[in-house]
Design an enzyme around this catalytic site. Structure first.
Site, PDB file in Angstrom:
ATOM      1  N   GLU A  13      61.823  31.439  63.672  1.00 23.33           N
ATOM      2  CA  GLU A  13      60.909  31.692  62.549  1.00 23.33           C
ATOM      3  C   GLU A  13      61.050  33.114  62.011  1.00 23.33           C
ATOM      4  OE1 GLU A  13      57.492  28.359  63.433  1.00 23.33           O
ATOM      5  OE2 GLU A  13      57.134  30.355  64.253  1.00 23.33           O
TER       6      GLU A  13
ATOM      7  N   GLU B 258      61.103  21.985  65.131  1.00 28.54           N
ATOM      8  CA  GLU B 258      59.704  21.978  65.565  1.00 28.54           C
ATOM      9  C   GLU B 258      58.910  21.135  64.588  1.00 28.54           C
ATOM     10  OE1 GLU B 258      57.505  25.615  66.199  1.00 28.54           O
ATOM     11  OE2 GLU B 258      59.286  26.663  66.904  1.00 28.54           O
TER      12      GLU B 258
END
Length: 472
Positions: A165, A366
């Protein structure tokens, strides 16, 4: 779905392992994180000393994954377990051996390892001494760390993720980039410097991985949340477009083009921000863009964005949009207990959007929902989780089968319970329930939730049957 589609699951080791300072591990930024509570139900924070004790139970946990039929499993090599301080001359052999044993066990069970190289686990010493990725010395330490890990696992790990991320580094700088904003630095300056420095770190990691193991597949990763305009007003459409560029597209634009995009350079110029970005750094970013194999992202929810009617100055307006804390809600969607809105078809929108923009294979690494759950008579009936996954898998199937998106795989978050990014055990994501409370470790025993058997069925039939007809 194609036969080699990578159905699997993912977790963050720093949030699951525990083993606080065992076997030479050093403190990291997640261990020392001062948590800012999320909105929603009252938080119940834990420390990281034990978490859900994955450090001592990893073979048992992988056995559950094999029973589910996972084809791929994404985990993270905890930086501070390999280089306890981060600037160590030599790595911690016990840390390297631990992850090599984990990879070997996954391969023995027929599960493809997908390895993240930094995931909320920068050594705390690098934050305290160097201020993390705001200091370019830390990029060198990171490249050295990556080389150590890849040398140890080359030939065993095919899929690597450089940085978890990466786009969230300017927003949660202490956790994601190991950096605090200096007193004399504005939020826009922090955003610019961390965006550039983490892009260099990613590029250096790509260079290292491809040099050490040319057969490896390397991907960059963002935390993706598409921003829809709150209304059809042109001001809101422009605001959402700006937010998507700066929040979602910027890292991928740099990774794939090998240069800073014009809208980002314009943002820098309009604020007279001085950047340090030399020719060597430009070159490594350019060369890494030609070696990148795929793009990966997490997806949990979509968001909405509006303009600010009371702000007339364009510079002030853009910064208000970029750092918007209003928590605007989309009236069309429900949410979990923490206010994360559930938008299954937003995953299809994201896949089509990213594939059309970048024309690279995509990997969902994810996707999941946090739920406040209770164990009753050894069981957890998590139909809410099953419904969440049903919506999102239907969406990704449409993107692949109807829209033609090249999707490598889908990794659910997560195989087992662990602490959330806010150090909460109350917010559970797993297919396997781990018996501990926020203030009592109980017995840490593992229990299969209803969703465990549902996902087992989905994988077995390659996503063809998503019905919730599990007898539990």
């Amino acid at each position: 779905m194609k036969k080699d589609f990578l159905w699997g699951a993912a977790l963050s080791n720093v949030q699951a392992e525990g083993g606080y300072l065992e076997d030479g591990k050093g403190l990291n930024v997640y261990d020392t994180l001062v948590v800012t509570p999320e909105k929603g139900i009252p938080p119940m924070f834990c420390d990281t000393a034990v978490a859900t004790d994955h450090y001592h139970h990893y073979k048992e946990d992988i056995d559950f994954m094999a029973e589910m039929g996972l084809k791929a499993y994404r985990f993270s090599v905890v930086w501070s377990r390999i280089h306890p301080l981060g600037d160590d001359e030599k790595p911690n052999e016990k840390g390297l051996a631990y992850y090599e044993d984990m990879v070997d066990y996954l391969l023995e069970k027929g599960i493809e390892p997908v390895v993240s190289l930094v995931h909320f686990d920068m050594p705390d010493h690098l934050l305290r001494t160097y201020n993390g990725f705001l200091n370019k010395k830390v990029i060198d330490f990171y490249a050295k760390h990556v080389e150590t890990v890849v040398n140890r696992l080359k030939g065993k790990v095919k899929y690597w993720l450089t940085y978890n991320e990466i786009n969230l580094a300017p927003y949660q700088s202490d956790l994601v980039a190991g950096a605090y904003c200096p007193d004399n630095m504005s939020k826009p300056e922090l955003f610019v410097h961390l965006s550039i420095n983490t892009a260099i770190a990613h590029a250096r990691a790509v260079e290292v991985i491809k040099r050490v193991d040319p057969q490896a597949w390397v991907g960059g990763m963002i935390g993706h949340a598409p921003f829809y305009p709150l209304t059809c007003k042109s001001e809101d459409i422009i605001a959402a477009d700006f937010k998507n560029k700066m929040h979602n597209y910027l890292p991928f634009d740099i990774m794939t083009s090998g240069q800073l995009p014009s809208y980002f350079l314009n943002y820098i110029q309009n604020r007279n921000i001085n950047i340090k970005f030399d020719e060597k750094e430009r070159q490594v970013i350019l060369e890494s863009s030609q070696k990148l194999d795929y793009l990966a992202f997490s997806y949990y929810q979509s968001s909405v964005q509006s303009s600010f009617d009371d702000i007339t100055d364009f510079i002030e307006l853009e910064d208000a949009i970029l750092f918007d804390q209003r928590g605007l809600k989309n009236p069309n969607y429900t949410a979990n207990e923490w206010g994360w809105q559930i938008d299954g078809e937003g995953l299809r929108y994201s896949l089509v959007d990213l594939y059309q923009r970048y024309h690279k294979p995509l990997f969902i690494v994810e996707n999941g929902i946090g739920i406040d759950e209770k164990l009753v008579d050894g069981k957890v009936y998590d139909d809410e989780r099953i419904q969440y996954y049903q919506k999102h898998i239907v969406s990704l199937k449409r993107a692949v089968e109807h829209d033609g998106v090249d999707l490598m795989g889908y990794l659910a978050w997560s195989p087992i319970d662990f602490l959330s990014s806010h150090k909460e055990i109350r917010k559970r994501y797993g297919f396997v329930y781990i018996n501990r409370d926020f203030d009592d470790l109980l017995d840490l025993k593992r229990y299969r939730k209803k969703s465990f058997y549902w996902y087992q069925k989905v994988i077995a039939n390659n996503g063809e049957d998503l019905s919730d007809d599990i007898h539990y």
